[in-house]
Design an enzyme around this catalytic site. Sequence first.
Site, PDB file in Angstrom:
ATOM      1  N   LYS A  39     -36.907  30.094  -0.473  1.00 43.97           N
ATOM      2  CA  LYS A  39     -38.208  30.098   0.206  1.00 43.97           C
ATOM      3  C   LYS A  39     -39.040  31.300  -0.230  1.00 43.97           C
ATOM      4  O   LYS A  39     -40.234  31.184  -0.495  1.00 43.97           O
ATOM      5  CB  LYS A  39     -37.972  30.150   1.716  1.00 43.97           C
ATOM      6  CG  LYS A  39     -39.051  29.492   2.532  1.00 43.97           C
ATOM      7  CD  LYS A  39     -38.747  28.019   2.699  1.00 43.97           C
ATOM      8  CE  LYS A  39     -39.734  27.285   3.520  1.00 43.97           C
ATOM      9  NZ  LYS A  39     -39.321  25.937   3.873  1.00 43.97           N
ATOM     10  N   ARG A  64     -28.725  24.349  10.674  1.00 46.10           N
ATOM     11  CA  ARG A  64     -29.302  23.036  10.354  1.00 46.10           C
ATOM     12  C   ARG A  64     -30.009  23.134   9.002  1.00 46.10           C
ATOM     13  O   ARG A  64     -31.227  23.153   8.916  1.00 46.10           O
ATOM     14  CB  ARG A  64     -30.285  22.603  11.450  1.00 46.10           C
ATOM     15  CG  ARG A  64     -30.685  21.146  11.368  1.00 46.10           C
ATOM     16  CD  ARG A  64     -31.937  20.875  12.159  1.00 46.10           C
ATOM     17  NE  ARG A  64     -33.085  21.629  11.665  1.00 46.10           N
ATOM     18  CZ  ARG A  64     -33.818  21.276  10.610  1.00 46.10           C
ATOM     19  NH1 ARG A  64     -33.521  20.186   9.919  1.00 46.10           N
ATOM     20  NH2 ARG A  64     -34.849  22.013  10.230  1.00 46.10           N
ATOM     21  N   TYR A  90     -35.844  24.936  -5.196  1.00 47.92           N
ATOM     22  CA  TYR A  90     -35.903  24.617  -3.768  1.00 47.92           C
ATOM     23  C   TYR A  90     -35.455  23.173  -3.575  1.00 47.92           C
ATOM     24  O   TYR A  90     -34.612  22.691  -4.314  1.00 47.92           O
ATOM     25  CB  TYR A  90     -37.294  24.918  -3.192  1.00 47.92           C
ATOM     26  CG  TYR A  90     -37.200  25.116  -1.703  1.00 47.92           C
ATOM     27  CD1 TYR A  90     -36.406  26.145  -1.185  1.00 47.92           C
ATOM     28  CD2 TYR A  90     -37.831  24.272  -0.814  1.00 47.92           C
ATOM     29  CE1 TYR A  90     -36.257  26.310   0.177  1.00 47.92           C
ATOM     30  CE2 TYR A  90     -37.696  24.438   0.559  1.00 47.92           C
ATOM     31  CZ  TYR A  90     -36.902  25.454   1.039  1.00 47.92           C
ATOM     32  OH  TYR A  90     -36.736  25.615   2.389  1.00 47.92           O
ATOM     33  N   ASP A 103     -34.606  26.738   9.357  1.00 45.88           N
ATOM     34  CA  ASP A 103     -33.423  25.889   9.511  1.00 45.88           C
ATOM     35  C   ASP A 103     -32.500  26.316  10.655  1.00 45.88           C
ATOM     36  O   ASP A 103     -31.276  26.333  10.516  1.00 45.88           O
ATOM     37  CB  ASP A 103     -32.651  25.808   8.184  1.00 45.88           C
ATOM     38  CG  ASP A 103     -33.371  24.921   7.175  1.00 45.88           C
ATOM     39  OD1 ASP A 103     -34.338  24.250   7.569  1.00 45.88           O
ATOM     40  OD2 ASP A 103     -32.979  24.902   5.995  1.00 45.88           O
TER      41      ASP A 103
END
Length: 591
Positions: free
Chosen positions: A210, A192, A139, A283
């Site tokens: 995730k 993003r 991650y 995001d």
Amino acid sequence: MESTLKEMRDGASVLDMDPKSTVGGGVEDVYGEDRATEDQLVTPWTISVASGYTLLRDPHHNKGLAFTEKERDAHYLRGLLPPTTISQQLQEKKLMNTIRQYQLPLQKYTAMMELEERNERLFYKLLIDNVEELLPVVYTPTVGEACQKYGSIFKRPQGLYISLKEKGKVLDVLKNWPQKSIQVIVVTDGERILGLGDLGCQGIGIPVGKLSLYTALGGVRPSACLPVTIDVGTNNEQLLKDEFYIGLRQRRATGQEYSELLHEFMTAVKQNYGEKVLIQFEDFANHNAFDLLAKYGTTHLVFNDDIQGTAAVVLAGLISALKLLGGSLADHTFLFLGAGEAGTGIAELIALEMSRRSKTPLEETRKKIWLTDSKGLIVSSRKESLQHFKKPWAHEHEPVKGLLEVVKAIKPIVLIGTSGVGKTFTKEVIEAMASFNEKPLILALSNPTSQSECTAQEAYTWTKGKAIFASGSPFDPVEYEGKVFVPGQSNNAYIFPGLGLGLVISGAIRVHDDMLLAAAEALAGQIKEEYLAKGLIYPPLSNIRKISVQIAANVAAKAYELGLATRLPRPENLVKHAESCMYSPAYRYYR
């Protein structure tokens, strides 16, 4: 060759052709694949029974050299593996030795992803047993670089890709996913990604990473997790010109076209998996993130980690820090650099916790919290031009432009960076914080490391060792004047896996703000005096599975209390129940 073409023109099936016309003395071409020309359709036959060669290539069941002698006989593996049999522990030791030899984080990331594709349980065994070492690999910060280069390192699809091409057929696309009992979905539109901007379809690396943490840290079964990227194009010119880019080559869709695709997706998820599936928005750009949370928060089980997860983990750190700072949250002043989804989300949860604790209206507790954006301090005189999510933070004060001037004017004890812009906590800003605080609390939360507002070294050095520091990305310990400081990491991985587990085991149908407070309080409750003595406001990540159990139990308890849980009757001991529901990566023995 001419006879083959003639037979094709005459409409003959590939399977009806004479084998001798195309196969010269080889094994009989039962399915007609060798006889088919490039423009002719063949059936992609597969063996459905998990045994032999197929079993070794099934990542959900493959154990490599750990298959026992009995299993090798029962599942036709003789000769397909070398004769030795080794334990999962030895496999883990061997792979960790290999991974540690790689010099570049991206090489380690690729090695871990390749392991997941061939042996799922061993992947999670490595990640769980070496979480502090491997979390930055699978991650943040490494996943950011992986997303940037995803087109070049792409080997096989991970997750589900829903693009504008699938508009009107999203439910059918969801049904293409092989696993049917989905409990957690992480979805992004790639606009993003971390602090890296618009990465389009290549943002899929974020949901994949995730969800690996939902499993490793929170114990949600891998087969119950679904990573999704919504591809509506990208405004990243570099990607649009990249011949290896894997997504739609068009400018990003907005407005009605965008919202219609998202709505179709949300409706299809509920129709296909029911209303107890957790959908985590990941995001999305600020404007879409807030709108989606507001639109679907009352109809779906939705959660935004950038807004709510970040808020809960920061609140937990602040509650822990009170043991060092003294007083209550309401006794202190907070200043944010950055007023996007993370900044406003954290601010709102802090204000909510203050309100609950002090029995003070939310409008009053918000006045202890100040936010700055690219135009300076957010004040009431700017209210008309502010985006809606910034308006609650527009307080009475004269306009102030630069961060240093804002710090001197507001005199906060806590400085929180969520700007996504590196090096913004300058020497002058940090020194100003130290000049009027005995123990300034500095949280540089932007990811990845290159975007951090300041480094741990800078925070400790510029405050002469007075700072309590935590960051979004990991930093190594710092030695200053003979004392070693261990910087904390305000990592969302402390919160979202346990929160997800709590929602799943309770069968919650909505995410309530009180559940976020319950998660933050559970995390803060895990900090011990020995950690505080080192300046740490978060417990070690090595204990994350135990921490997740406590968070899950607290969240589930709150779900039952609020009447939002559907798994009835309520278990007597939620901690033990959470532990019993957690996925274990230990190998299973096959009949």
